[in-house]
Design an enzyme around this catalytic site. Structure first.
Site, mmCIF file in Angstrom:
data_model
loop_
_atom_site.group_PDB
_atom_site.id
_atom_site.type_symbol
_atom_site.label_atom_id
_atom_site.label_comp_id
_atom_site.label_asym_id
_atom_site.label_seq_id
_atom_site.Cartn_x
_atom_site.Cartn_y
_atom_site.Cartn_z
ATOM 1 N N LYS A 168 64.925 22.914 65.646
ATOM 2 C CA LYS A 168 64.089 23.480 66.332
ATOM 3 C C LYS A 168 64.319 23.911 67.870
ATOM 4 O O LYS A 168 63.973 24.917 68.476
ATOM 5 C CB LYS A 168 62.655 23.313 65.972
ATOM 6 C CG LYS A 168 61.956 23.656 64.722
ATOM 7 C CD LYS A 168 60.518 22.795 64.934
ATOM 8 C CE LYS A 168 59.685 23.599 63.885
ATOM 9 N NZ LYS A 168 58.343 23.116 64.122
ATOM 10 N N ASP A 197 54.133 28.143 65.517
ATOM 11 C CA ASP A 197 53.325 26.752 65.240
ATOM 12 C C ASP A 197 51.859 27.266 65.910
ATOM 13 O O ASP A 197 50.808 26.549 65.175
ATOM 14 C CB ASP A 197 53.917 25.732 65.692
ATOM 15 C CG ASP A 197 55.197 25.478 64.993
ATOM 16 O OD1 ASP A 197 55.116 25.812 63.810
ATOM 17 O OD2 ASP A 197 56.056 24.812 65.258
#
Ligand code: ATR
Length: 275
Positions: A65, A101
């Protein structure tokens, strides 16, 4: 056929193919979503395939990520603040990086505790790692007044509070009890709760009866923290919805339909959690 993926290493435990597969079928879309196992050294080759038009985009998970940001042609400012990207969108030979997220965190609470942010004054965020960054961005995005960032290593919380600025106060986990009576929301962003681990002592009984407790850990679905909060009559929101809702913007960008997070989807993913 439009193709999307989730990339990580290892990748076989990812629930993303199940989630996107259910949506592709439900909306009758001629598309695919596959899991690709890539080590960090293999990322440039995957980006070349994205730029060449083989894929419309994909999701990114551990441990890639952070790495993906350096390879993107453009990065959404909120992904930059979070310091990680979990969603890639390919367009005209360029790759754009996002972090959804924080959308997942907000979508989960909006669905499971409607109105949660309306009269919310103080929030306690437990943990100061990568997951805390996404939660802080979410809370700031929603204009939440006052945030207490508590971490086992208080220096790490202080550094994060300093970096983010604004209404964030940092401290150690032992200050929870003193802060709890004024807190309307408690968010666990630490890995505590996985594999049956629990916080040594957290004075949940000092929270107001109206407080909401939520966890980003979703294996197990009911973490010891959530079980303790529930036993005290508090409103609890598990972390699975964050996983489901973070998937929405990617699917919409790749396949042109904004998918719904339904009870059926939730049940299908919940059924895999014991494995
Ligand atoms: P992530 O990116 O998933 O947030 P991380 O950056 O490693 O992962 O952060 C993990 C968080 O969980 C940190 O806040 C960590 O506290 P420290 O900064 O003190 O290490 C917290 N954490 C993990 N295990 C813990 C434990 N047993 N007790 C208390 N906090 C813990």
């Amino acid at each position: 056929m439009k193709r999307a993926f989730v990339v990580g290493h290892p990748i076989k435990h990812s629930r993303s193919p199940l989630i996107h597969g259910i949506w592709l079928k439900a909306y009758g879309i001629d598309g695919s979503y596959e899991a690709i196992d890539v080590e960090p050294t293999g990322l440039p080759a995957l980006f070349a395939r994205l730029r060449a038009g083989e894929f419309v985009g994909g999701n990114v998970t551990i441990p890639l990520k952070e790495e993906v940001l350096a390879l993107c042609d453009s990065i959404d400012p909120l992904a930059r603040t979070i310091g990680a990207g979990n969603t890639l969108v390919a367009n005209n030979g360029k790759v754009h990086g996002f972090n959804t997220d924080f959308v997942g965190f907000l979508g989960n609470l909006d669905q499971k505790a409607p109105g949660w942010s309306e009269a919310l004054d103080q929030v306690i965020v437990l943990g100061a790692g990568g997951a805390a960054r996404a939660v802080l961005v979410a809370l700031r995005h929603r204009g939440i007044g006052s945030i207490h960032l508590l971490n086992r290593t208080p220096g790490r919380a202080r550094a994060l509070a300093h970096e983010f600025g604004g209404p964030i106060r940092a401290g150690g986990l032992e200050t929870f009890g003193a802060l709890a009576p004024a807190a309307g929301l408690v968010v666990n962003t630490t890995s505590i709760g996985m594999h049956g681990t629990r916080f040594d002592e957290l004075a949940l009984d000092r929270l107001p009866k109206s407080a909401i407790v939520t966890d980003i850990v979703y294996v197990p679905l009911v973490t010891p923290l959530l079980a303790d909060a529930k036993a005290r009559g508090l409103c609890v929101v598990d972390g699975l919805g964050m996983l489901l809702h973070q998937a929405v913007p990617g699917f919409e960008a790749w396949f042109g339909v904004r998918p719904e997070v339904t009870d059926e989807l939730r049940s299908a993913v919940t059924a895999t959690l014991g494995q």
